[in-house]
Design an enzyme around this catalytic site. Structure first.
Site, PDB file in Angstrom:
ATOM      1  N   ASP A 178      20.314  37.774  20.812  1.00 22.45           N
ATOM      2  CA  ASP A 178      20.919  36.991  19.735  1.00 22.45           C
ATOM      3  C   ASP A 178      22.428  37.115  19.844  1.00 22.45           C
ATOM      4  O   ASP A 178      22.945  38.146  20.294  1.00 22.45           O
ATOM      5  CB  ASP A 178      20.455  37.502  18.371  1.00 22.45           C
ATOM      6  CG  ASP A 178      18.987  37.210  18.106  1.00 22.45           C
ATOM      7  OD1 ASP A 178      18.512  36.140  18.527  1.00 22.45           O
ATOM      8  OD2 ASP A 178      18.325  38.046  17.472  1.00 22.45           O
TER       9      ASP A 178
ATOM     10  N   ASP B 254      16.456  29.878  18.386  1.00 22.57           N
ATOM     11  CA  ASP B 254      16.141  29.960  16.954  1.00 22.57           C
ATOM     12  C   ASP B 254      16.631  28.717  16.220  1.00 22.57           C
ATOM     13  O   ASP B 254      15.949  28.208  15.318  1.00 22.57           O
ATOM     14  CB  ASP B 254      16.786  31.198  16.333  1.00 22.57           C
ATOM     15  CG  ASP B 254      16.289  32.501  16.931  1.00 22.57           C
ATOM     16  OD1 ASP B 254      15.132  32.544  17.399  1.00 22.57           O
ATOM     17  OD2 ASP B 254      17.060  33.473  16.928  1.00 22.57           O
TER      18      ASP B 254
END
Length: 170
Positions: free
Chosen positions: A125, A144
Site C-alpha cells: 500500500d 484497492d
C-alpha cells in the site's frame, strides 16, 4: 436474445482488468523502491501523502495480526471471486457496458492484490489519506481504488436495474 453480446459476452473488457493490473503493479514497484517503510512524502499538506506500508490482512488490515493462514484464505477468496467475475462478464449482454466496466475494475484490482499476496505474502500500500495528524484512513493502493470504484458502480447498477425493472412492471 436481442441484447446478447455473442459467444464471449463482454470478455472484451478484460483489457481494462489487465490495464488495472499493470498500473497497480508498476505503481507498487515504484513506491516500494522509492520509499522506506512508513516514510511519508507529503503531496497535499494535512490531507494526502505517499507512504509505504505492507498489509498482511484484508481490507483495513482485517486479520493482519493472524499467524499467516489468512494469506492463503484471502488468496483463495480472490481466486474464486475472480473466476465468478470472468463468468459474469462472459454472460453479459451488449447493453450492459456499465456493468462490464465495473466487473473489469473489480477483477483487475483483485488480481493485483492477489499477486502481491501470493508472491510477497503481503499487499503493498502507498496512498495515505489523512486529516492533519489526527485522523488517518488506512493506506491503500491502485488495486484497492479500482475495486472501490467498481463496487460503487455495481451498487449504482443495482439501483438503476431496480428502477428500470419497476418501470417495466408498472
Amino acid at each position: 436474445m436481442p441484447n446478447a453480446a455473442g459467444r464471449f459476452g463482454r470478455l472484451g473488457w478484460l483489457w481494462l482488468s489487465l490495464l488495472v493490473l499493470v498500473i497497480d503493479q508498476a505503481s507498487k514497484y515504484y513506491f516500494e523502491n522509492a520509499l522506506t517503510m512508513y516514510q511519508q512524502i507529503v503531496v497535499i499538506p494535512d490531507y494526502f501523502s505517499w507512504t509505504l506500508a505492507y498489509n498482511t490482512g484484508a481490507a483495513f488490515s482485517f486479520l493482519a495480526d493472524s499467524s499467516g493462514w489468512q494469506r492463503w484464505l484471502f488468496a483463495l477468496i480472490a481466486i474464486v471471486v475472480s473466476a465468478v467475475l470472468v463468468v459474469w462478464l462472459k454472460r453479459l449482454g451488449r447493453d450492459e457496458t456499465w456493468l462490464a466496466v465495473a466487473l473489469a475494475l473489480v477483477l483487475g484490482g483483485a488480481l493485483g492484490n492477489l499477486y502481491d499476496r501470493v508472491a510477497l505474502g503481503h499487499v503493498i500500500d502507498f496512498i495515505l489519506v489523512h486529516w492533519q495528524n489526527r485522523w488517518y484512513f488506512p493506506a491503500f493502493n491502485f488495486a484497492d481504488s479500482a475495486i472501490s470504484v467498481g463496487a460503487v458502480m455495481l451498487a449504482l447498477d443495482m439501483f438503476k436495474s431496480k428502477k428500470t425493472g419497476e418501470a417495466v412492471h408498472d
